[in-house]
Design a protein around this motif. Structure first.
Motif, short mmCIF file in Angstrom:
data_model
loop_
_atom_site.label_atom_id
_atom_site.label_comp_id
_atom_site.label_asym_id
_atom_site.label_seq_id
_atom_site.Cartn_x
_atom_site.Cartn_y
_atom_site.Cartn_z
N ARG A 84 34.93 53.01 54.28
CA ARG A 84 36.15 52.84 55.09
C ARG A 84 36.19 51.46 55.71
O ARG A 84 37.20 50.76 55.66
CB ARG A 84 36.17 53.90 56.21
CG ARG A 84 37.28 54.85 56.16
CD ARG A 84 37.39 55.76 57.37
NE ARG A 84 36.22 56.05 58.14
CZ ARG A 84 35.45 57.12 57.96
NH1 ARG A 84 35.70 57.99 57.00
NH2 ARG A 84 34.41 57.33 58.74
N ALA A 85 35.08 51.06 56.30
CA ALA A 85 35.01 49.75 56.96
C ALA A 85 35.18 48.62 55.94
O ALA A 85 35.94 47.67 56.18
CB ALA A 85 33.69 49.60 57.71
N LEU A 86 34.52 48.73 54.81
CA LEU A 86 34.63 47.69 53.79
C LEU A 86 36.04 47.60 53.21
O LEU A 86 36.55 46.50 52.97
CB LEU A 86 33.63 47.94 52.66
CG LEU A 86 32.17 47.69 53.05
CD1 LEU A 86 31.23 48.18 51.95
CD2 LEU A 86 31.94 46.21 53.33
N LEU A 87 36.66 48.74 53.00
CA LEU A 87 38.04 48.74 52.50
C LEU A 87 38.98 48.08 53.51
O LEU A 87 39.88 47.33 53.13
CB LEU A 87 38.49 50.16 52.18
CG LEU A 87 37.86 50.78 50.94
CD1 LEU A 87 38.17 52.28 50.87
CD2 LEU A 87 38.33 50.08 49.67
N ARG A 88 38.75 48.33 54.78
CA ARG A 88 39.60 47.72 55.81
C ARG A 88 39.39 46.20 55.85
O ARG A 88 40.35 45.44 55.96
CB ARG A 88 39.31 48.36 57.17
CG ARG A 88 39.88 49.77 57.26
CD ARG A 88 39.45 50.50 58.51
NE ARG A 88 40.17 51.76 58.62
CZ ARG A 88 39.69 52.83 59.24
NH1 ARG A 88 38.49 52.79 59.83
NH2 ARG A 88 40.40 53.94 59.30
N ILE A 89 38.16 45.77 55.78
CA ILE A 89 37.86 44.33 55.80
C ILE A 89 38.51 43.64 54.62
O ILE A 89 39.24 42.65 54.77
CB ILE A 89 36.32 44.09 55.79
CG1 ILE A 89 35.71 44.52 57.13
CG2 ILE A 89 36.00 42.63 55.47
CD1 ILE A 89 34.20 44.65 57.09
N ALA A 90 38.26 44.14 53.42
CA ALA A 90 38.77 43.49 52.22
C ALA A 90 40.29 43.59 52.12
O ALA A 90 40.94 42.64 51.67
CB ALA A 90 38.11 44.08 50.98
N THR A 91 40.85 44.70 52.56
CA THR A 91 42.32 44.82 52.54
C THR A 91 42.93 43.79 53.48
O THR A 91 43.92 43.14 53.14
CB THR A 91 42.76 46.24 52.91
OG1 THR A 91 42.21 47.16 51.95
CG2 THR A 91 44.27 46.37 52.92
#
Length: 136
Positions: A84-91
């Motif tokens: 979830r955190a990585l998806l938010r960062i990259a998005t």
């Protein structure tokens, strides 16, 4: 490891901590800012980490909507917290930071997923981010 890679890892730590502990993200960011002030050697990674986390806070609804739309039958609350955190960062990087090529944002997120999350997280993160990148 580049300063931006370190910053992404630092942003991951902040987002993960707030998520898992149920803490207020701006409060966690403020505590990290206080700690960063006492670590001048890490200022290079701190500035971009703060940009990332501020960007995620400021655009949370739009970021989460993109993730939900492109995660194909995965709900946010069912994803591992690291993913979830990585998806938010990259998005945030793909949509809101024109200085970072989408391919770089995706690659960095996938590498962190492989290192810190489940065995299938790298391919899951890659798939979601590739769909987001094509859509925006």
């Amino acid at each position: 490891m580049s300063a931006r890679s370190k910053a992404r890892k630092r942003a991951l730590d902040i987002l993960f901590q707030a998520d898992v502990r149920g803490e207020d993200l701006p409060a966690v960011l403020a505590a990290e800012a206080k700690r960063a002030a006492s670590e001048p050697a890490r200022v290079g990674s701190w500035l971009y980490a703060r940009d990332i986390v501020d960007g995620v806070i400021d655009n949370a609804d739009q970021i989460d909507e993109l993730i939900i739309t492109h995660a194909r039958d995965w709900k946010l609350d069912r994803m591992p917290a690291v993913d979830r955190a990585l998806l938010r960062i990259a998005t945030w990087e793909i949509v809101f930071n024109s200085e970072v090529p989408s391919a770089v944002a995706i690659d960095e997120a996938v590498e962190l997923a492989k290192e810190y999350s489940t065995d299938g997280s790298g391919s899951f993160v890659h798939g979601v981010l590739a769909r987001i990148s094509r859509a925006v």
